[in-house]
Motif scaffolding. Structure first.
Motif, PDB file in Angstrom:
ATOM      1  N   GLY C 156       0.806  -1.209   0.000  1.00 16.14           N
ATOM      2  CA  GLY C 156       0.000   0.000   0.000  1.00 16.14           C
ATOM      3  C   GLY C 156       0.844   1.266   0.000  1.00 16.14           C
ATOM      4  N   SER C 314       1.374  -6.392   5.715  1.00 12.02           N
ATOM      5  CA  SER C 314       0.182  -6.973   5.072  1.00 12.02           C
ATOM      6  C   SER C 314       0.431  -8.425   4.715  1.00 12.02           C
ATOM      7  N   GLN C 358      -6.380  -3.589   4.006  1.00  7.82           N
ATOM      8  CA  GLN C 358      -5.727  -2.292   3.923  1.00  7.82           C
ATOM      9  C   GLN C 358      -6.403  -1.392   2.896  1.00  7.82           C
ATOM     10  N   ASP C 436      -5.705  -4.218   9.132  1.00  4.92           N
ATOM     11  CA  ASP C 436      -4.564  -3.654   8.415  1.00  4.92           C
ATOM     12  C   ASP C 436      -4.849  -2.180   8.149  1.00  4.92           C
TER      13      ASP C 436
HETATM   14 MG   LIG Z   1       0.311  -3.162   3.665  1.00  2.87          MG
END
Ligand SMILES: [Mg+2]
Ligand SMILES: Nc1ncnc2c1ncn2[C@@H]1O[C@H](COP(=O)(O)OP(=O)(O)OP(=O)(O)O)[C@@H](O)[C@H]1O
Ligand SMILES: Nc1ncnc2c1ncn2[C@@H]1O[C@H](COP(=O)(O)OP(=O)(O)OP(=O)(O)O)[C@@H](O)[C@H]1O
Ligand SMILES: [Mg+2]
Lengths: 536, 331, 534, 311
Positions: C156, C314, C358, C436
């Motif tokens: 991310g 993650s 996430q 997350d």
């Molecule tokens: Mg992540």
């Protein structure tokens, strides 16, 4: 010619030379005489001569004429032995002379396993041929004798008056002894007729050109007018018609091998120039409904006779080609037009649309006041037979005969109707002999021997009296005498009503504007390819 | 390594599929009431002459044996009959057509260029045309141009090929005399003539297929246009042309490629009606002959060949998935 | 003042079947050249919608009125060609949800290069060089790999930085940055903020992170319910907030050192037990995203997982949920070995796990309404009771209007979507929650509510939780223990207080040092140094 | 954020049905299509009644009506008049209107049934292959390869020859058409599934403990519907054509029971002499196809929450 409006074929204008185009729907053009089933007057006849050939004249029955032989055969021994003498100065395209041994070899060749598939009427008739396996295993067929290079003698198992016709079938074409051992002979056959193969593109086209060693003077069957001939293969039937209707470019010099389909016939009727180029035979194959006599529902002759009245021959005509004129005349007998011995009679007189009341009455008498059925009516899926079957079905229904159509692939149909089981009640089909003799009309369809095992006695009709007449007629050498016997058999069969004759199917062909001498005789219902020429 | 294993697996799968297809074809023929030897039977076709023909062609054996002979022929070649009339078919022998007097391999190789020309040309037209129309429709969703383009392409699928072809021939061939109506000219002989003879068949074939592409493209396009990354593509200032033609279109590719592979693979095995109609000597015509003449060896040969094309095309499509959409990679 | 961008009475309405949503109402403010204006406000208050309207990026269900003048031209009335030149050229945009912002089928590098080449006729090679240097500028390591990677192969935070690189690629006069640092840990965040400052462009900064505001912005606009409720310089705002809402907002800010959750109840059986976990991705050529991580979470315990962007957080959560194949080691959840579990056992385990992904955008089925997404776990595990009432209950708990249940995910704001994800994860009262970055898109007041909610639930059911966050204050607030990941390895683990007060690993030390603080004594110090120098 | 409710409130449960209705009300094309489809369905079901309106049936020969050139009956309008609304068939004189009306029964209903079966099979097998992968994927894909590479023509001839007449034809037809048509759909759906299955929302459902069926039903299917609808609606004319081809091979509904495909096939050759012969059944087929496609689009739009994208 079926069109009174159209002028007579412009035979006067035809001249030698030019390129003729033949538009064929087939994709394989068989030119091996052992394998070909061609009639004497179509493509194979352009390349190969035989002992005898056919003379086709407009409006006259076909007659047998000498081809390579000097006459049409001399029977002896009551018709069991036939002798032919070859003409002088007949040569192959490579210049070598044609000798009697080559004819013998050609016939022997047709016995080889590798060359099956052609017309084989001679195989059962030649003495001692049962066990013969062809010339390639070293043996000769003793019943064919070649006493000298110009003479050939056939010994038959039984007296056979029509041998003179048999001698016009493809296997009686000469093959130089020792040649033609492999399958590709069909692509480069050694020609004896006016044309030889110059190129052979599988599935695309075959080109023929003149055989310079062919002598017009020795050949009364062939005109040999065009210089070159191109056979275009694998064409779609409708498109052939459209091309010929359009009459553009090379299509002016072309004619169609397949029949013109009903839809195009209708179109041509509204197109004056095309209509003048449509040629319809006077007569043709017998179309008939088969009644399977071995089926319980149809075992009673009375029931079968009811069918003779129940059918609507007029609607069958329309379903076949749109009109009586184009479809062909109504049939009441079995022997087709243009064949010696034919007698016209009608055992079941009725108007063209049938006589429903009479049919019902017969059914009532047979104990079926409420009608019969449903019967299993098998038709095959080509040549518009489905529509024709529907016409028959609708007509029968008027008299309370219920049927269920079963549509099958034409191969499956063939297997079904010529197979041994015979699980069907009705079918509709047509029949044309391979040579113009009543034998071809009667024997294959009604002889007890022809039931099942690939035979075409689809009505599974068996009458010892008829069988006897068949044998008797076949061994009669005098065509007139034989004709009388055949006519008797015809009547006898019709009394039992195993089939319902519908019409003598006319065939229509279209040709380009530069085609001349495009003639269809009384038999067969095909144009005579051998005489066609181009106009200037 | 993984790639090799994958390829080997697929190859084995393909061979298996081919075995199944050819075996089924043989079995089907055994089911059919008609006899492949019948077409080579003399007339009149007596049981003896039928037996003779059968014996020569090898159709007298049980079908499973015939099938094994066929397989054997691929590796060892075959000989039919004996003596001077024997027919030999060298390995790899995929059968011999007794009706056409040629090995199946020769027949297929002779016809292939025609079918390939026909199929590829048409494919180019329908792929480009279909996708373009689909994009056009998507951008004018629900408006008249969208509906018209839909009606137009649907007319192509709704009308039977035969009718389309006939009309094309009548109109362009006869009425306007613009194009030849039949025949084939080899590309090598005369490239212009080649295209000239093929243009109508191409268009007819394309018209039949275009609708699926237009419709699939349209619907996928609408799907993709709503996604966030399209917003990003616009936000960086890409021209709408690029946003649609590159960013959105690439996301549309998966189903289109799938269908394309199937159509093309199928067509290379023969565009039956079009070839017949335009008298193009391609595999389709050969196939129809094989079917109607019950030419079993030829039919089997074409079937296997066509199946190879279909399978290979599908395989290539599968390979493309990973390239077109990394998320669709099969791990 | 020389306004670069001036918004006048902007209103945005969405027409939904049967109703109209007024997402922004009469929004007006200016951004001067080189100035950083922060827009803060409640989640769903219309920040993103207003920003997107400027570039004409709203869906066609939106109606925009008002005017937005950029250097005198009304952005709403530009021709397509003019608009194209503005997009990416004069205004760069960083989207809120970076994980779905890139085209999944093109390589990241290609997309970046494309963004460069739209506006500059540069040869390919030059554009590539530029792309690489941009990626380096946003502190990405392993640039060659990133260039070649597809979006789904990046974390991310990595994606977020790619998107930032794209936005600044053409030195636009204005950068609209919608929550640009939500996925970045504070060290990276500090670098990015410094970069943005240094570039000297005007920035319209949308953020919920008041620390970021304080570090970067000159002026602040506070939005609520589609309207601007307060505006002023950063100093004014922090020093003397005028509205109740702003005060509340400032009060809700969590700062490091403001206390932590109570100590855990003692452990019997571990809720999660990870031993020597290693995960490598198929295309990573054996490089392990997570390597030799061992971690256990006791029932009722909250473990905070922190670490640099791309450090494998993650990935760890993916391994625990069984979504990623494990390369080595083992993961046991509630005593069940995830990798070896049969379908039925797995289903049993999963019944007790709640997961917050996430990327809220892509974790919701675009074809399902919010209500349907939330009821999904209920239906799956044959929840007894009134679904509808439960949905209302859950939505209210995450401070969403229950009326939103009929909306589809794309009709929500980023923070709203994130809360839907949380509601779904909590629907079954899980025994284990894996979250997350669950609050990355939430403004501090909503975040506070969510954290309170977690506390309450924890007190009631005592679930265990793996809480991944880059926000150390949040970690401090919720976690009992903290684990620190660095480059796929677990570098430090201990009680929250212990780690946050006395970090031993240099990375952790750097991390803690970089936390931006809201400086309430702004006026005395002048502009604080946004870069937390390590 | 604030909302103002318009007068019409929609209960969530009946959303898609009512939205479809709304779409119909708004989109005149879709409405027309729905009417056309309904009309065709009614026509199929009530064929005898409708033909009775005209006073004809599709079986009776009217050779007396066949005038025209060559008395084939082939005239440009094919004897169209007050008694025979679409004219009559050349060569038989059967009423074309009745044929088209009865044909709806065979083609429309059987065409639809087989389309539906093929699509259901295709979607389920394709999606499961793509989602589950592994050996199941391999089995399905190899089966597809076999079916696609199979000489279906031969197969149908064989079936036509050996199928006992007692076997109900509609069942046989639907089964055959379905067997040879699901693979196409399945491949497309599988490709889409491959791309969908790694998306987070699918993962989200999986970690909730959703089994494959649930994932298929709730996550994949809604996102696969668009291509499935397109493939379904576009294949209708092909399947109706296939029905005709099958009846030609003796597997289909036996003659003389009318079917559009067969009538169109018969009529092609007559296109120059009697264009109405191919025109009327052709238009019926085209109308059905177009209507289904337009309606399919409307359905797609209703199912797509992101209705409306800025161009
Ligand atoms: Mg992540
Ligand atoms: N599918 C994939 N293929 C290859 N590499 C991947 C893939 N997914 C993630 N990675 C890489 O693995 C590493 C760890 O990623 P992960 O998503 O676990 O990071 P993270 O700690 O969650 O970071 P962030 O805080 O930015 O979300 C990153 O370097 C990322 O680029
Ligand atoms: N496409 C849409 N259709 C209907 N309503 C929408 C749509 N997009 C956004 N909204 C609504 O508009 C309002 C403003 O959304 P926006 O995305 O601007 O919020 P935000 O301030 O960015 O919030 P966050 O901080 O959560 O991202 C929200 O209530 C949202 O539900
Ligand atoms: Mg937002």
């Amino acid at each position: 010619n079926a069109n009174p409006a159209a002028p007579a074929p412009n035979s006067a204008d035809v001249a030698k030379g030019g390129t003729l185009y033949i538009l064929s729907d087939l994709s394989v053009q068989q030119l091996d005489p052992a394998k070909s089933q061609n009639l004497a007057i179509t493509v194979l006849g352009l390349v190969h001569r035989r002992l005898t050939s056919w003379k086709i004249e407009e409006g006259k029955p076909a007659t047998v004429v000498p081809d390579l032989a000097t006459d049409t055969g001399r029977p002896s021994d009551g018709g069991k032995t036939w002798t032919f003498t070859l003409k002088d100065n007949v040569k192959y395209a490579d210049g070598t002379p044609i000798v009697a041994a080559d004819i013998k070899y050609g016939i022997e060749r047709s016995f080889a396993a590798a060359f099956t598939g052609g017309l084989a009427y001679h195989k059962k008739l030649l003495a001692g041929a049962d066990a013969y396996k062809g010339p390639f295993e070293g043996s000769e067929l003793a019943s064919i004798e070649v006493p000298d290079p110009k003479t050939i003698v056939f010994r038959l198992t039984q007296p056979y008056g029509d041998w003179t016709w048999i001698a016009s079938t493809p296997p009686f074409a000469p093959v130089p002894k020792g040649k033609g051992t492999d399958a590709s002979y069909t692509e480069k056959p050694i020609a004896s007729g006016p044309y030889q193969v110059t190129s052979y593109a599988k599935g695309v086209e075959v080109k023929l050109s003149r055989n310079t060693f062919w002598d017009k003077g020795t050949d009364e069957a062939r005109a040999g007018l065009p210089d070159d001939i191109v056979i275009q293969l694998g064409q779609q039937t409708d498109i052939i018609s459209q091309r010929l209707i359009a009459d553009a470019g090379n299509d002016k010099f072309a004619f169609s091998v397949p029949f013109v389909a009903p839809a195009q016939l209708a179109q041509i009727q509204g197109n004056q120039p095309a209509k003048q180029r449509l040629v319809t035979s006077k007569s043709g194959a017998l179309a008939y409904v088969t009644l399977n006599t071995r089926r319980p529902a149809l075992a009673d002759p009375k029931v079968r006779q009811a069918f003779q009245y129940a059918v609507d021959k007029a609607s069958y005509q329309i379903a076949s080609a749109g009109s009586a004129e184009l479809a062909g005349g109504i049939a009441t007998t079995l022997i087709t037009e243009g064949i010696a011995g034919r007698e016209v009679y009608d055992l079941y007189p009725a108007p063209p649309g049938g006589d429903v009341e009479k049919a019902k009455q017969l059914l009532r008498e047979a104990g079926h006041a409420d009608g019969i059925g449903p019967l299993d009516f098998v038709v095959y899926n080509s040549n518009n037979y489905q529509k024709k079957g529907e016409a028959v079905q609708a007509a029968l229904l008027r008299a309370g005969i219920k049927t269920e159509l079963r549509v099958v692939d034409s191969e499956a149909w063939e297997a079904l109707v010529t197979g041994n089981e015979g699980t069907y009640d009705l079918t509709v089909s047509s029949w044309q002999p391979d040579f113009p003799s009543a034998t071809g009309n009667i024997q294959p369809l009604f002889d007890t021997k022809e039931i099942g095992n690939g035979g075409y006695n689809t009505a599974r009709y068996s009458n010892p009296e008829v069988d006897k007449l068949i044998t008797q007629a076949q061994s009669t050498v005098d065509p007139v005498e034989a004709g009388k016997i055949w006519a008797k058999a015809d009547r006898l069969i019709m009394q039992d009503s195993p089939v319902v004759p519908l019409i003598y199917t006319r065939n229509s062909f279209l040709h380009g504007s530069k085609i001349g001498n495009f003639v269809i005789g009384g038999f067969p219902a095909y144009p005579n390819f051998l005489q066609v020429g181009l106009t200037k | 390594m993984r790639v090799l294993r994958f390829l080997a697996g697929r190859l084995a799968g393909m061979l298996f599929v081919l075995l199944v297809i050819s075996l089924c074809t043989y079995a089907l023929f055994a089911l059919l009431p008609s006899d492949p030897a019948r077409m080579s039977c003399s007339k009149p076709c007596t049981p003896e002459s039928l037996a003779l023909a059968r014996g020569f062609m090898g159709f007298d054996k049980p079908w499973i044996q015939q099938y094994l002979d066929f397989l054997g022929g691929i590796f060892a070649g075959r000989t039919f009959g004996s003596g001077p009339t024997a027919i030999t078919c060298d390995a790899p022998c995929f059968g011999y057509s007794f009706l056409q007097n040629a090995t199946v391999t020769d027949l297929i190789t002779a016809r292939m260029p025609v079918t390939v020309s026909l199929a590829l040309g048409a494919a180019v037209i329908w792929l480009i045309g279909g996708v373009a129309l689909g994009v056009f429709s998507a951008l004018r969703r629900g408006k008249l141009p969208d509906r018209l383009s839909m009606a137009f392409t649907l007319a192509g699928v709704s009308a039977p090929t035969f009718l389309l072809g006939l009309l094309a021939i009548l109109i362009f061939g006869f009425t306007f005399n613009m194009v030849p109506v039949s025949g084939y000219v080899a590309l090598a002989d005369d490239p212009v003539g080649w295209a000239w003879h093929l243009i109508t068949p191409w268009l007819v074939l394309a018209a039949v297929h275009i609708a699926v592409y237009a419709r699939l493209t349209r619907t996928q396009m609408l799907e993709v246009l709503g996604e966030d990354h399209i917003r990003t593509a616009r936000a960086i200032g890409l021209a709408e042309r690029t946003v649609i033609g590159k960013h959105a279109l690439r996301n549309v590719a998966l189903p289109v490629v799938t269908v394309f592979a199937m159509d093309l693979g199928g067509l290379l095995g023969g565009a039956v009606i079009t070839e017949r109609l335009f008298a193009l000597p391609g595999l389709g015509g050969l196939l129809i002959d094989a079917v109607s003449l019950k030419d079993l060896p030829l039919l089997l040969g074409i079937t296997v060949f066509a199946a190879v094309l279909v399978i290979v095309a599908n395989f290539l499509a599968d390979v493309c998935y990973g390239l077109l959409d990394p998320r669709a990679r099969v791990h | 003042m020389d306004a670069l961008l001036s918004l006048r009475d902007i209103s945005v309405d969405f027409t939904l079947p049967g109703r109209v949503v007024h997402a922004a109402r009469q929004v007006s403010f200016d951004v001067a050249r080189g100035e950083v204006v922060a827009v803060v406000g409640e989640s769903g208050s219309g920040k993103s919608v207003t920003a997107m309207s400027l570039l004409g990026l709203l869906p066609s269900s939106a109606t925009v009125t008002g005017s937005a003048l950029l250097g005198g031209r009304d952005l709403y009335r530009l021709s397509p060609a003019e608009l194209r030149a503005v997009r990416g050229g004069e205004i760069g945009m960083v989207f809120q949800e970076p994980m779905s912002a890139l085209n999944p089928v093109f390589r990241v590098g290609a997309q970046l290069v494309e963004a460069i080449r739209v506006h500059r006729r540069e040869p390919m090679a030059a554009a590539k060089d530029r792309a690489r240097s941009l990626l380096e500028k946003v502190e990405l390591t392993d640039v060659p790999r990133i260039m070649r990677a597809y979006p789904h192969e990046l974390s991310g935070g990595q994606l977020q930085r790619v998107v930032i690189a794209m936005a600044i690629a053409n030195d636009p006069a204005l950068v609209i940055a919608d929550e640009p640092t939500t996925a970045l840990d504070v060290t990276v965040q500090a670098g990015i903020l410094a970069l943005l400052r240094k570039l000297g462009q005007a920035i319209l900064l949308i953020t919920h992170d008041l620390g970021v505001v304080s570090a970067l912005a000159d002026r602040v606009v506070v939005m609520r319910d589609g309207e601007i409720v307060e505006r002023g310089t950063v100093a004014e705002l922090f020093a003397a907030p005028k509205t109740e809402y702003t005060k509340h907002l400032l009060d809700s800010v969590l700062t490091l050192g403001s206390g932590s959750a109570e100590a855990p109840s003692s452990t019997v059986d571990n809720a999660v037990e990870i031993t020597e976990l290693a995960v490598s991705y198929p295309r990573s050529h054996g490089v392990r995203a997570v390597d030799g991580v061992s971690l256990r979470i006791a029932p009722g315990e909250v473990v905070g997982l922190v670490g640099e962007s791309g450090s494998g957080k993650s990935t760890v959560s993916g391994a625990i949920t069984g979504l990623l194949p494990i390369t080595a080691g083992s993961v046991r959840v509630g005593g069940t070995d995830i990798a070896g579990a049969g379908r039925r056992a797995l289903k049993e385990v999963r019944k007790r796990i709640g997961v917050v992904f996430q990327d809220p955008a892509s974790s919701l089925n675009p074809r399902a309404t919010i209500g349907k997404s939330i009821t999904e776990p209920l239906a799956l595990h044959r929840f007894e009771g009134d679904f509808s009432a439960r949905v209302t209950e859950l939505l209210t708990a995450v401070r969403l209007d229950p009326a939103l249940r009929d909306r589809y995910p794309h009709q929500l704001s980023g923070g709203q979507r994130q809360r839907v994800g949380i509601a779904r994860a909590l629907a079954l009262r899980p025994a284990l929650l894996i979250a997350d970055e669950p609050t990355s898109a939430l403004d501090v007041s909503v975040q506070a509510s969510i954290l309170d909610l977690l506390d309450t639930l924890r007190a009631e059911f005592g679930f265990a939780c793996l809480f991944i966050s880059h926000d150390l204050a949040v970690i401090e607030r919720v976690a009992d223990r903290v684990a620190v990941l660095h480059k796929g390895k677990l570098v430090e683990e201990g009680t929250t207080a212990g780690i946050l007060t006395a970090p031993s690993h240099p990375y952790t030390q750097r991390l803690i040092a970089s936390v931006p603080k809201i400086d309430r004594r702004w006026e005395q110090h002048g502009h604080p140094d946004p870069v937390g120098t390590p | 954020m604030s909302e103002s409710h318009l007068p019409i409130g929609v209960p969530a449960s009946r959303r898609s049905a009512s939205e479809l209705l709304r779409t119909l009300r708004r989109d005149r094309w879709a409405l027309t299509s729905a009417i056309v489809i309904a009309a065709l369905a009614v026509t199929g079901i009530a064929a005898p009644l409708i033909a009775a309106l005209e006073g004809q049936d599709p079986y009776t020969f009217h050779t007396e009506l066949l005038t025209g050139p060559g008395s084939t009956g082939a005239a440009p309008l094919g004897g169209l008049d007050g008694d025979h609304w679409f004219g009559v068939e050349p060569l038989t004189g059967r009423d074309l209107f009745a044929i088209v009306v009865y044909g709806a029964r065979t083609s429309f209903l059987i065409g639809l049934a087989s389309t539906a079966v093929a699509m259901v099979l295709g979607v389920i097998l394709g999606a499961s292959a793509g989602y589950l992968g592994g050996w199941w994927d391999r089995i399905v894909m190899r089966t597809i390869d076999v079916l696609l590479g199979f000489p279906s023509l031969i197969f149908m001839i064989a079936i036509g020859a050996v199928a006992p007449p007692s076997l109900p034809r509609p069942v046989l037809l639907v089964a055959l058409i379905a067997v040879f048509n699901w693979p196409r759909t399945a491949r497309v759906i599988r490709a889409q599934t491959l791309s969908l299955r790694t998306r987070d929302f699918v993962s989200a459902a999986r970690v909730l403990g959703a089994g494959p069926w649930h994932v298929f039903r709730h996550e994949l299917l809604p996102n696969l519907l668009a291509p499935a609808i397109v493939l379904t609606t576009i294949s209708i004319p092909q399947l109706i054509g296939l029905e005709a081809a099958l009846s030609f091979l003796g597997v289909g509904i036996t003659a003389p029971t009318p079917s559009w495909g067969r009538t169109i096939g018969d009529a092609i050759g007559w296109v120059q002499t009697q264009p109405t012969y191919v025109l009327f059944p052709g238009l019926a087929l085209f109308a059905a196809t177009l209507a289904f496609n337009v309606l399919g689009d409307a359905l797609r739009d209703t199912l797509d929450p992101r209705f409306g994208v800025r161009g």
